[in-house]
Design an enzyme around this catalytic site. Structure first.
Site, mmCIF file in Angstrom:
data_model
loop_
_atom_site.group_PDB
_atom_site.id
_atom_site.type_symbol
_atom_site.label_atom_id
_atom_site.label_comp_id
_atom_site.label_asym_id
_atom_site.label_seq_id
_atom_site.Cartn_x
_atom_site.Cartn_y
_atom_site.Cartn_z
ATOM 1 N N HIS A 83 -38.544 4.756 6.507
ATOM 2 C CA HIS A 83 -37.727 4.238 7.610
ATOM 3 C C HIS A 83 -38.332 2.942 8.122
ATOM 4 O O HIS A 83 -39.537 2.837 8.290
ATOM 5 C CB HIS A 83 -37.669 5.256 8.753
ATOM 6 N N ASP A 162 -30.308 11.675 19.745
ATOM 7 C CA ASP A 162 -30.599 10.270 19.401
ATOM 8 C C ASP A 162 -29.326 9.442 19.388
ATOM 9 O O ASP A 162 -29.324 8.295 19.839
ATOM 10 C CB ASP A 162 -31.318 10.165 18.055
ATOM 11 N N ARG A 169 -29.424 3.081 25.037
ATOM 12 C CA ARG A 169 -30.532 2.111 25.017
ATOM 13 C C ARG A 169 -30.035 0.732 24.603
ATOM 14 O O ARG A 169 -30.489 -0.289 25.123
ATOM 15 C CB ARG A 169 -31.623 2.582 24.052
ATOM 16 N N SER A 184 -37.080 8.215 18.676
ATOM 17 C CA SER A 184 -35.792 8.011 18.010
ATOM 18 C C SER A 184 -35.963 8.119 16.493
ATOM 19 O O SER A 184 -35.246 8.875 15.812
ATOM 20 C CB SER A 184 -35.250 6.622 18.386
ATOM 21 N N LYS A 188 -35.246 11.758 13.856
ATOM 22 C CA LYS A 188 -34.326 11.723 12.702
ATOM 23 C C LYS A 188 -35.058 12.075 11.415
ATOM 24 O O LYS A 188 -34.546 12.791 10.563
ATOM 25 C CB LYS A 188 -33.688 10.331 12.578
HETATM 26 N N1 URA Z 1 -34.555 2.341 14.614
HETATM 27 C C1 URA Z 1 -34.263 3.578 15.115
HETATM 28 O O1 URA Z 1 -33.810 4.462 14.398
HETATM 29 N N2 URA Z 1 -34.502 3.783 16.424
HETATM 30 C C2 URA Z 1 -35.006 2.844 17.241
HETATM 31 O O2 URA Z 1 -35.206 3.115 18.399
HETATM 32 C C3 URA Z 1 -35.282 1.555 16.705
HETATM 33 C C4 URA Z 1 -35.053 1.338 15.381
#
Ligand code: URA
Length: 441
Positions: A83, A162, A169, A184, A188
């Site tokens: 990620h 999220d 946000r 966040s 995930k």
């Molecule tokens: N990517 C994400 O999934 N969440 C964030 O808060 C910032 C970047």
């Protein structure tokens, strides 16, 4: 029953929330009992007051379990996820997913869409005609077992906390906060169920974290959360002070990813991809980091990832001919060259500004419901450090509507600083963070 007002008051004064309070807050927000205006105030209080490691871990776990979680046990082998914290021109997933899958790693990846000035893997993939990223669970597992890789969107009811928090946000200027980004991303990743996770933490003018120290703090927090949850986890801190590669915009980025898979990509993108791939292979127990780097390089030199990407695209309903021949992507009907206003060297780039300029051309969304123009974007001819002469082409803008050019060109030109003296050398990778500590390069 908690009173949200009391929790906001507590956080406003920098006090620590208890695990029970965080649990109730996440549950109440997902169910709709806690309204957006109170959660917005809480997010801003967290932004200014921060969270302890214990609070961030608890928030992550509550978010991860706010909906369904994936059980990947029907996929054979070690599943590795990756990620990025988000950047401009960041098409690494489209390169390292197929590359590592071609070496036997299983990639069951859930990706996101563009956010703010940053692009998203799902949007890039959906520029391939026919391709869908909305695939139900059993088919997703079947594709991963068969081709080694599938990349889909967050399915159904995964991590609803999220989804709601992220949207809030985005419009309350509370994205760039270490505990909020860490929770966040890691919620995930934990819900998505892979055994190992490589995090690409971007740093610089196009990243949410602008300084190296902030980025390292974010990486440490995420690695600690992942390790604490029983996953093998590491992070690379990579440069986002300059857009990655030369293409910014969805279809153009797919084409550049294919070029890179054939070992003909830009040098910065190639090196970041090889380092990330080496770390993914290493977490999948394919060898030492050095051995894994050599394997990734060899796979790139032989271009074997292209067939894997094409197989994934076909399995997800897309037309794989676009992978074998990216010139099939229809170009945007209009283009405009952006010319250097003076002689000198490119000494600084406001990378977020470049991302915004590409969004203004239609490559991203200004509002959640906006449609994307897949052929729109920017191709960079000059990058950080390059010498330029007045009138040289800095970049070419692509759009479907000529009226979009003036604003985007201004934004782009404001993002490029041309100075008299050559620019200092920049690294592509600054540090590696593992559960054992931080290794700076
Ligand atoms: N990517 C994400 O999934 N969440 C964030 O808060 C910032 C970047």
């Amino acid at each position: 029953m908690i009173r949200m007002y009391d929790l906001i008051e507590k956080k406003k004064h920098g006090e620590e929330l208890t695990g029970e309070e965080i649990r109730e807050m996440v549950r109440g927000f997902v169910s709709g009992e806690i309204p957006d205006y109170q959660m917005s105030a809480m997010l801003m209080a967290i932004y200014f007051r921060g969270m302890s490691a214990a609070e961030t871990t608890r928030l992550t776990m509550e978010m991860a379990h706010s909906g369904d979680t994936a059980d990947l046990s029907s996929i054979r082998g070690i599943k590795v996820d990756k990620h990025s914290t988000g950047g401009v021109g960041d098409k690494t997933s489209l390169v390292i997913g197929p590359l590592t899958a071609s070496l036997g790693v299983k990639i069951a990846k859930m990706s996101g869409r563009g956010l703010g000035h940053t692009g998203g893997t799902l949007d890039k993939l959906e520029s391939i005609p026919g391709l869908t990223t909305s695939i139900e669970k059993d088919r997703f597992f079947e594709i991963v077992n068969r081709t080694g890789i599938a990349i889909i969107g967050q399915t159904g009811n995964m991590v609803p906390a999220d989804k709601k928090l992220y949207a809030l946000r985005d419009v309350t200027a509370t994205v760039d906060s270490v505990p909020l980004i860490a929770s966040s991303i890691m919620s995930k990743k934990l819900a998505a169920g892979s055994d190992a996770i490589v995090l690409d933490v971007k740093t610089g003018s196009g990243a949410f974290m602008k300084t190296l120290e902030e980025s390292i703090a974010l990486a440490k927090e995420m690695v600690a959360i992942g390790t604490g949850a029983g996953r093998v986890c590491c992070a690379l801190i990579t440069d986002m002070d300059v857009p990655l590669g030369r293409a910014i915009g969805n279809a153009m980025e797919v084409a550049e990813a294919v070029q890179t898979l054939k070992n003909q990509g830009p040098e910065d993108l190639t090196e970041v991809c090889l380092q990330l791939a080496a770390n993914m292979l290493c977490l999948a127990e394919k060898g030492t980091l050095q051995e894994c780097y050599a394997m990734a390089k060899e796979a790139m030199e032989t271009g074997r990832g292209v067939d894997v990407l094409a197989a994934m695209v076909k399995a997800q309903g897309g037309d794989e001919r676009y992978i074998y021949d990216p010139s099939l992507f229809a170009p945007a009907p209009y283009e405009r060259q952006v010319l250097a206003p003076r002689d000198g060297y490119v000494v600084q780039i406001d990378t977020a500004g470049c991302g915004i300029a590409s969004t203004m051309l239609g490559a991203g969304r200004a509002k959640k419901e906006d449609a994307i123009n897949y052929s729109a974007g920017i191709y960079l001819h000059k990058k950080y450090g390059d010498p330029v002469k007045k009138g040289d082409v800095l970049a070419v803008l692509h759009a479907s509507d000529e009226a979009l050019f003036d604003g985007a060109e201004r934004r782009f030109l404001d993002s490029y600083v041309i100075g008299d003296a050559p620019a200092a050398e920049k690294r592509h990778i600054y540090a590696r963070v593992t559960a054992e500590g931080v290794e700076r390069y």
